[in-house]
Design a protein around this motif. Structure first.
Motif, PDB file in Angstrom:
ATOM      1  N   ILE A   1       0.840  -1.207   0.000  1.00  0.00           N
ATOM      2  CA  ILE A   1       0.000   0.000   0.000  1.00  0.00           C
ATOM      3  C   ILE A   1       0.872   1.253   0.000  1.00  0.00           C
ATOM      4  CG2 ILE A   1      -1.617   1.348   1.400  1.00  0.00           C
ATOM      5  CD1 ILE A   1      -2.828  -1.362   2.314  1.00  0.00           C
ATOM      6  N   ASN A   2       1.884   1.269   0.856  1.00  0.00           N
ATOM      7  CA  ASN A   2       2.742   2.456   0.948  1.00  0.00           C
ATOM      8  C   ASN A   2       3.585   2.661  -0.308  1.00  0.00           C
ATOM      9  OD1 ASN A   2       2.074   3.502   3.555  1.00  0.00           O
ATOM     10  ND2 ASN A   2       3.155   1.775   4.491  1.00  0.00           N
ATOM     11  N   GLY A   3       3.868   1.573  -1.010  1.00  0.00           N
ATOM     12  CA  GLY A   3       4.632   1.687  -2.252  1.00  0.00           C
ATOM     13  C   GLY A   3       3.745   1.813  -3.470  1.00  0.00           C
ATOM     14  N   ASP A   4       2.424   1.931  -3.248  1.00  0.00           N
ATOM     15  CA  ASP A   4       1.450   2.036  -4.345  1.00  0.00           C
ATOM     16  C   ASP A   4       1.602   0.855  -5.307  1.00  0.00           C
ATOM     17  OD1 ASP A   4      -0.695   3.134  -5.671  1.00  0.00           O
ATOM     18  OD2 ASP A   4       0.527   4.463  -6.924  1.00  0.00           O
ATOM     19  N   ARG A   5       1.794  -0.344  -4.729  1.00  0.00           N
ATOM     20  CA  ARG A   5       1.970  -1.555  -5.535  1.00  0.00           C
ATOM     21  C   ARG A   5       0.991  -2.639  -5.042  1.00  0.00           C
ATOM     22  NH1 ARG A   5       7.042  -0.495  -3.808  1.00  0.00           N
ATOM     23  NH2 ARG A   5       7.042  -2.424  -2.579  1.00  0.00           N
ATOM     24  N   VAL A   6      -0.242  -2.270  -4.851  1.00  0.00           N
ATOM     25  CA  VAL A   6      -1.240  -3.237  -4.403  1.00  0.00           C
ATOM     26  C   VAL A   6      -1.568  -4.177  -5.554  1.00  0.00           C
ATOM     27  CG1 VAL A   6      -3.558  -3.578  -3.491  1.00  0.00           C
ATOM     28  CG2 VAL A   6      -2.193  -1.629  -2.715  1.00  0.00           C
ATOM     29  N   HIS A   7      -1.210  -5.451  -5.382  1.00  0.00           N
ATOM     30  CA  HIS A   7      -1.436  -6.451  -6.435  1.00  0.00           C
ATOM     31  C   HIS A   7      -2.935  -6.654  -6.629  1.00  0.00           C
ATOM     32  CE1 HIS A   7       0.222  -9.451  -9.102  1.00  0.00           C
ATOM     33  NE2 HIS A   7      -0.599 -10.370  -8.628  1.00  0.00           N
ATOM     34  N   HIS A   8      -3.321  -7.096  -7.847  1.00  0.00           N
ATOM     35  CA  HIS A   8      -4.757  -7.266  -8.109  1.00  0.00           C
ATOM     36  C   HIS A   8      -5.322  -8.537  -7.498  1.00  0.00           C
ATOM     37  CE1 HIS A   8      -3.094  -9.817 -11.340  1.00  0.00           C
ATOM     38  NE2 HIS A   8      -4.240 -10.456 -11.285  1.00  0.00           N
ATOM     39  N   ALA A   9      -4.435  -9.474  -7.075  1.00  0.00           N
ATOM     40  CA  ALA A   9      -4.938 -10.726  -6.484  1.00  0.00           C
ATOM     41  C   ALA A   9      -3.978 -11.215  -5.417  1.00  0.00           C
ATOM     42  CB  ALA A   9      -5.113 -11.791  -7.566  1.00  0.00           C
ATOM     43  N   TRP A  10      -4.527 -11.540  -4.261  1.00  0.00           N
ATOM     44  CA  TRP A  10      -3.743 -12.038  -3.133  1.00  0.00           C
ATOM     45  C   TRP A  10      -4.340 -13.365  -2.693  1.00  0.00           C
ATOM     46  CZ3 TRP A  10       0.104  -8.737  -0.834  1.00  0.00           C
ATOM     47  CH2 TRP A  10       0.138  -7.437  -1.355  1.00  0.00           C
ATOM     48  N   MET A  11      -3.480 -14.362  -2.454  1.00  0.00           N
ATOM     49  CA  MET A  11      -3.941 -15.658  -1.973  1.00  0.00           C
ATOM     50  C   MET A  11      -3.502 -15.831  -0.528  1.00  0.00           C
ATOM     51  SD  MET A  11      -3.465 -19.462  -3.633  1.00  0.00           S
ATOM     52  CE  MET A  11      -4.556 -19.028  -4.993  1.00  0.00           C
ATOM     53  N   LEU A  12      -4.479 -15.880   0.379  1.00  0.00           N
ATOM     54  CA  LEU A  12      -4.212 -16.017   1.811  1.00  0.00           C
ATOM     55  C   LEU A  12      -4.217 -17.497   2.157  1.00  0.00           C
ATOM     56  CD1 LEU A  12      -5.771 -13.213   1.252  1.00  0.00           C
ATOM     57  CD2 LEU A  12      -6.020 -13.138   3.720  1.00  0.00           C
ATOM     58  N   THR A  13      -3.061 -18.032   2.543  1.00  0.00           N
ATOM     59  CA  THR A  13      -2.910 -19.466   2.763  1.00  0.00           C
ATOM     60  C   THR A  13      -2.664 -19.777   4.231  1.00  0.00           C
ATOM     61  OG1 THR A  13      -0.501 -19.472   2.431  1.00  0.00           O
ATOM     62  CG2 THR A  13      -1.879 -19.634   0.462  1.00  0.00           C
ATOM     63  N   GLY A  14      -2.989 -20.999   4.616  1.00  0.00           N
ATOM     64  CA  GLY A  14      -2.751 -21.430   5.991  1.00  0.00           C
ATOM     65  C   GLY A  14      -3.865 -22.345   6.469  1.00  0.00           C
ATOM     66  N   PRO A  15      -3.695 -22.995   7.624  1.00  0.00           N
ATOM     67  CA  PRO A  15      -4.715 -23.907   8.152  1.00  0.00           C
ATOM     68  C   PRO A  15      -6.051 -23.207   8.386  1.00  0.00           C
ATOM     69  CG  PRO A  15      -2.634 -24.159   9.333  1.00  0.00           C
ATOM     70  CD  PRO A  15      -2.485 -22.946   8.482  1.00  0.00           C
ATOM     71  N   LYS A  16      -7.090 -24.000   8.412  1.00  0.00           N
ATOM     72  CA  LYS A  16      -8.439 -23.470   8.621  1.00  0.00           C
ATOM     73  C   LYS A  16      -8.594 -22.927  10.037  1.00  0.00           C
ATOM     74  CE  LYS A  16     -13.305 -24.719   8.022  1.00  0.00           C
ATOM     75  NZ  LYS A  16     -14.259 -25.799   7.663  1.00  0.00           N
TER      76      LYS A  16
ATOM     77  N   ILE B   1     -13.826 -10.970  -2.120  1.00  0.00           N
ATOM     78  CA  ILE B   1     -13.321 -11.973  -1.178  1.00  0.00           C
ATOM     79  C   ILE B   1     -13.911 -13.316  -1.573  1.00  0.00           C
ATOM     80  CG2 ILE B   1     -13.337 -12.784   1.213  1.00  0.00           C
ATOM     81  CD1 ILE B   1     -13.392  -9.898   2.139  1.00  0.00           C
ATOM     82  N   VAL B   2     -13.062 -14.303  -1.771  1.00  0.00           N
ATOM     83  CA  VAL B   2     -13.520 -15.668  -2.040  1.00  0.00           C
ATOM     84  C   VAL B   2     -13.168 -16.519  -0.822  1.00  0.00           C
ATOM     85  CG1 VAL B   2     -13.390 -17.676  -3.547  1.00  0.00           C
ATOM     86  CG2 VAL B   2     -13.099 -15.376  -4.518  1.00  0.00           C
TER      87      VAL B   2
ATOM     88  N   VAL C   1      -9.089 -16.841  -0.180  1.00  0.00           N
ATOM     89  CA  VAL C   1      -8.762 -17.605   1.022  1.00  0.00           C
ATOM     90  C   VAL C   1      -8.661 -19.078   0.650  1.00  0.00           C
ATOM     91  CG1 VAL C   1      -9.573 -18.307   3.303  1.00  0.00           C
ATOM     92  CG2 VAL C   1      -9.921 -15.948   2.524  1.00  0.00           C
ATOM     93  N   THR C   2      -7.569 -19.739   1.076  1.00  0.00           N
ATOM     94  CA  THR C   2      -7.422 -21.164   0.802  1.00  0.00           C
ATOM     95  C   THR C   2      -6.769 -21.864   1.990  1.00  0.00           C
ATOM     96  OG1 THR C   2      -6.373 -22.853  -0.588  1.00  0.00           O
ATOM     97  CG2 THR C   2      -5.257 -20.736  -0.433  1.00  0.00           C
ATOM     98  N   HIS C   3      -7.295 -23.062   2.299  1.00  0.00           N
ATOM     99  CA  HIS C   3      -6.696 -23.898   3.336  1.00  0.00           C
ATOM    100  C   HIS C   3      -5.732 -24.913   2.722  1.00  0.00           C
ATOM    101  CE1 HIS C   3     -10.110 -22.100   5.223  1.00  0.00           C
ATOM    102  NE2 HIS C   3     -10.976 -22.974   4.770  1.00  0.00           N
ATOM    103  N   GLN C   4      -5.860 -25.153   1.415  1.00  0.00           N
ATOM    104  CA  GLN C   4      -5.048 -26.158   0.725  1.00  0.00           C
ATOM    105  C   GLN C   4      -4.544 -25.591  -0.601  1.00  0.00           C
ATOM    106  OE1 GLN C   4      -8.307 -29.164   0.888  1.00  0.00           O
ATOM    107  NE2 GLN C   4      -6.833 -30.453   1.956  1.00  0.00           N
ATOM    108  N   PRO C   5      -3.561 -24.702  -0.554  1.00  0.00           N
ATOM    109  CA  PRO C   5      -3.097 -24.040  -1.788  1.00  0.00           C
ATOM    110  C   PRO C   5      -2.547 -24.997  -2.838  1.00  0.00           C
ATOM    111  CG  PRO C   5      -1.606 -23.614   0.059  1.00  0.00           C
ATOM    112  CD  PRO C   5      -2.830 -24.233   0.634  1.00  0.00           C
ATOM    113  N   SER C   6      -2.041 -26.157  -2.414  1.00  0.00           N
ATOM    114  CA  SER C   6      -1.477 -27.101  -3.379  1.00  0.00           C
ATOM    115  C   SER C   6      -2.534 -27.680  -4.311  1.00  0.00           C
ATOM    116  CB  SER C   6      -0.760 -28.247  -2.647  1.00  0.00           C
ATOM    117  OG  SER C   6      -1.670 -28.982  -1.838  1.00  0.00           O
TER     118      SER C   6
ATOM    119  N   ALA D   1      -8.583 -10.984   5.565  1.00  0.00           N
ATOM    120  CA  ALA D   1      -9.117 -10.528   4.274  1.00  0.00           C
ATOM    121  C   ALA D   1     -10.090  -9.362   4.468  1.00  0.00           C
ATOM    122  CB  ALA D   1      -9.812 -11.685   3.557  1.00  0.00           C
ATOM    123  N   TYR D   2     -10.951  -9.457   5.474  1.00  0.00           N
ATOM    124  CA  TYR D   2     -11.897  -8.365   5.725  1.00  0.00           C
ATOM    125  C   TYR D   2     -11.181  -7.117   6.233  1.00  0.00           C
ATOM    126  CZ  TYR D   2     -16.174 -10.919   4.733  1.00  0.00           C
ATOM    127  OH  TYR D   2     -17.188 -11.577   4.084  1.00  0.00           O
ATOM    128  N   HIS D   3     -10.107  -7.292   6.996  1.00  0.00           N
ATOM    129  CA  HIS D   3      -9.327  -6.133   7.434  1.00  0.00           C
ATOM    130  C   HIS D   3      -8.730  -5.406   6.223  1.00  0.00           C
ATOM    131  CE1 HIS D   3      -9.702  -7.124  11.647  1.00  0.00           C
ATOM    132  NE2 HIS D   3      -8.876  -6.145  11.969  1.00  0.00           N
TER     133      HIS D   3
END
Length: 370
Positions: free
Chosen positions: A36-51, A149-150, A180-185, A59-61
């Motif tokens: 955000i501070n570098g004005d480089r907000v990507h168009h898609a972010w994948m949030l990974t990790g356990p459920k 948000i998916v 949002v993904t619990h199983q990115p693989s 994501a809502y934040h």
């Protein structure tokens, strides 16, 4: 909030769009702030990790912050100020609209309700993803940003995933997708390659307790949850609300007498499930799996300060004194996991399946303690 079932809500916890405070996840937050501070907000972010660790809350934040920001082109007074937090004042209009699910700049994709059955569909369908066409065709209000948000992308069937890929290949201007993904693989490589990954780690014991107490202020935090929930506040809530820690304690107590079970205790555990008690059955299968996994690890990785039940460490060390025992328990865990899946698929009697698993645990214990 609607009283209808929602696929992106963990039972017993507030919906992620209602959670104002985020615990943990300092590293992914820092990555987003840097962009955000570098004005480089990507168009898609994948949030990974356990459920259940707070990925959707993060994501809502992000969504709240981006929608509440000044227009991306900058203010009339020059360069936008450097930001150090994703927090948005709770009385901000964007916060209220997101909580009420009426924010025009936000679209949430999740498993929809089947109007015929009144139950949630098992997948996110292509028709659900095609709703994005209408969303992006509307005139952008506010600061011009449109956020998707998916939650979660794992639920998409093949056609839905391919439809989402087309959006990622040609994203609309000022659109940001948070997946949002619990199983990115298991996600299509072509989708993963078009996203910037935000790895989210399980919560620390301190953050887990703070998140639990914020979400469930009327429930005491059992220290056993630190070991059983493995950093997932969703798992901790489920265990707390369904007496899971007590059930795990019963499993540990039952195993004190191995290589021979106390048959009364084993029968009591088996008879606690039956037809129509699928939730309890699933919990016992999960807790048995956790117990054997902790058994398999204890000889090479001691449980440390966190026991999941009183006297657990003593039981684990007696049943798994060396690495050879670790291998036997690891093999047993794999075999019992397969039996559980096959038994559920074949719709076997839950009580009989638990008794059968108990006999297999006795076999392994007998080999180790003979």
């Amino acid at each position: 909030m609607s009283d209808l079932p929602q696929a992106d809500k963990i039972s017993g916890l507030p919906h992620p769009n209602e959670t104002q405070r985020l615990f943990g996840h300092e590293a992914p937050r820092a990555q987003v702030l840097e962009a955000i501070n570098g004005d480089r907000v990507h168009h898609a972010w994948m949030l990974t990790g356990p459920k259940g660790i707070g990925k959707a809350t993060l994501a809502y934040h992000i969504a709240r912050f981006l929608l509440a920001q000044d227009p991306p082109s900058g203010s009339l007074f020059g360069t936008p100020p450097h930001v150090t937090s994703l927090d948005v004042p709770p009385d901000h209009s964007v916060v209220s609209r997101i909580r009420a699910e009426s924010e025009p700049g936000l679209c949430v994709l999740r498993r929809p309700l089947d109007e015929k059955t009144g139950k949630l569909k098992t997948v996110i369908t292509v028709d659900t993803v095609r709703e994005l066409r209408k969303f992006f065709s509307l005139s952008a209000g506010g600061n011009g940003r449109r956020i998707v948000i998916v939650d979660c992308i794992d639920d998409m069937n093949a056609n839905a995933a391919n439809a989402l890929l087309k959006v990622l290949e040609e994203p609309p201007q000022d659109a940001v997708l948070l997946l949002v993904t619990h199983q990115p693989s298991r996600i299509l490589p072509t989708i993963r390659s078009r996203c910037r990954t935000l790895p989210c780690a399980p919560l620390s014991p301190q953050d887990l307790q703070r998140a639990f107490e914020a979400a469930l202020p009327d429930h005491a935090f059992d220290p056993g949850l630190i070991a059983l929930a493995e950093g997932s506040v969703g798992q901790a809530a489920e265990l707390s609300l369904t007496e899971g820690v007590k059930t795990y304690g019963a499993i540990v107590d039952m195993c004190r007498t191995l290589p021979h079970f106390d048959r009364v205790k084993l029968l009591k555990l088996a008879n606690s499930v039956g037809r129509g008690t699928e939730g309890k059955f699933d919990q016992i299968l999960n807790l048995l799996d956790i117990f054997i996994a902790r058994l398999a690890r204890v000889a090479v990785s001691p449980t440390g300060a966190y026991e999941a039940a009183g006297g657990e460490k003593e039981v684990l060390l007696r049943l798994c004194p060396d690495q050879n025992a670790s291998r036997l328990w690891a093999d047993t865990q794999l075999e019992l996991s397969q039996r559980a899946r096959q038994g559920k698929t074949a719709n076997l009697d839950p009580s009989s399946l638990i008794l059968d698993m108990g006999l297999r645990i006795e076999e392994t214990a007998s080999k180790i303690l003979r």
